[in-house]
Design an enzyme around this catalytic site. Sequence first.
Site, short mmCIF file in Angstrom:
data_model
loop_
_atom_site.label_atom_id
_atom_site.label_comp_id
_atom_site.label_asym_id
_atom_site.label_seq_id
_atom_site.Cartn_x
_atom_site.Cartn_y
_atom_site.Cartn_z
N CYS A 141 3.60 11.99 21.17
CA CYS A 141 3.42 13.05 20.18
C CYS A 141 2.04 13.05 19.55
CB CYS A 141 4.51 12.94 19.13
SG CYS A 141 6.12 12.94 19.90
N HIS A 188 1.85 15.08 10.06
CA HIS A 188 2.70 14.91 11.24
C HIS A 188 4.10 15.39 10.88
CE1 HIS A 188 4.05 13.35 15.01
NE2 HIS A 188 4.86 12.47 14.46
N GLU A 244 4.46 8.58 5.90
CA GLU A 244 3.18 9.30 5.98
C GLU A 244 2.72 9.73 4.58
OE1 GLU A 244 3.34 12.98 8.13
OE2 GLU A 244 1.17 13.08 8.42
N LYS A 297 5.62 21.95 11.25
CA LYS A 297 6.78 21.71 12.12
C LYS A 297 8.05 22.31 11.50
CE LYS A 297 5.17 17.55 14.54
NZ LYS A 297 3.90 17.20 13.86
N HIS A 315 8.98 20.37 16.58
CA HIS A 315 8.02 19.36 17.02
C HIS A 315 7.67 19.60 18.48
CE1 HIS A 315 5.81 15.84 17.60
NE2 HIS A 315 6.69 14.90 17.29
N PHE A 322 5.38 7.86 19.70
CA PHE A 322 6.12 6.69 20.17
C PHE A 322 5.13 5.69 20.77
CE2 PHE A 322 10.70 8.47 21.13
CZ PHE A 322 10.88 8.69 19.78
#
Lengths: 79, 427
Positions: free
Chosen positions: B177, B318, B329, B350, B355, B414
């Site tokens: 991502c 994010h 975050e 998002k 996403h 990830f």
Amino acid sequence: MSDTAEKVKKIVVEHLGVEEAKVTEDASFIDDLGADSLDTVELVMAFEEAFGVEIPDDAAEKITTVKEAIAYIDSQKAA
Amino acid sequence: MFANGAAPRRVVVTGMGMVCPLGLGVEHVWKRLIAGESGISAIQSFDTKDLPARIAGQVPSGTRETGGLDLAEWIPVKDQKKMDRFIQLAIVAATEAVEDSGWRPEDEEGRCATGVMIGSGIGGLQTIYEASLTVASGRAKRLSPFFIPSALINLASGHVSIKYGFKGPNHSAVTACATGVHALGDAARLIALGDADVMVAGGAEAAISELGMAGFCASRALSTGYNDTPQQASRPWDEGRDGFVMGEGAGVMVLEELEHAKRRGAKIYGEVVGYGMSGDAHHITAPSDTGDGAFRSMRAALKSAGVAPAEVQYVNAHGTSTPLGDDLELGAVERLWGGDAGKLAMSSTKSAIGHLLGAAGAVEGIFSVLAIRDAVAPPTLNLENPSRESAIDRVAKQAQPRRIEVALSNSFGFGGTNASIVFRGAP
């Protein structure tokens, strides 16, 4: 036109996205119909599927035109 | 390697293209985003009854004129079967971006100075799935000769280079991502260091498939509680959030060396001024529990920009709408901005599109550039009850007019990979 010829031309039109009128018996897949080497591999697989024949790699390499495809398929069907 | 003594060159954005759940075309999508619309809906393309998550952000069909996708307008039908959907979406976004930039090199030197760096998080998942079924049913010899080139991630860059004759660096980022930001940042570095004058860069993703949805369900990452109210499912920082919503699409920028852009009189949207990266070294899917990776990524990006936190007015987070990630975050941003946090706007787009995995950073980078251009912070939809208070304005539910000179965009992936990119308005 034989049944084989009609079916072969239809497959060529579908797979290569070309106009039917361009698919003459003398037309070369690569030189006249814009195919690349992977397109011809896929085309041969489509012929195998549609006609229930097996086309080994050494025979497939010699099939470069519509006419050659028709002739090979007819020879296999007759066998 | 870098011993030629040349100073890094400045990099600007001269073209942008996008296809995402809010539609096709940068300006069309941006208008809908600012209006607070959502692109999340029930999945129609396959039966979802066996899946706990049954919604996604899907690219709407339509025509280019109406802001929807009709592949036939973009890619010849006979070529469509040679590429997975993620490549198709990449070509659509790249075509818009290249057309928008007006850059069509007419000589060999120009073509060789123009490269492509379009990445993807997952690549041709549906293509691999279908090919597996063919092999599993004993029909290995029936596999399409286009299977491998259809599934490979760098073939997005390959197809775009072939379409336009761009012969410069041909590369792909693959960092889950974080892909989109890595692609933009790495491409900007290639220009800064002189490997290319122009880079077509971004990310593409098309993982709304049975395998993709089942896979992310298995890793317990997706929202499952809002199947009947899809537009409420993506709710970053809200206490009711329960996972991310899968999205598909592509975002592509044309990045260009500043003087090159000026010489040809190109329209300049903004400048890539900073880029930073970090690794968590913590866990394969969970973020580090202190938000340290995010903190160091943003700090590195600001350092490379030569910008203090107080000079940044907008952060595109994010913010995936997962219980763990969002607040980590937020904490990292609060820590970095310190006493200046109260002046900052931070939103998660998002909330409107879901996403987009490997495309997320590229699409959100475009949103960040437009936020500067139009002096508006896009909203965080569905932020009704923040799970915790913060001095940072998270632009709940409605876009806010704001003077934005510098914007930072985050993407984390990830594997514990983090990337941040910093934009400034046109110089």
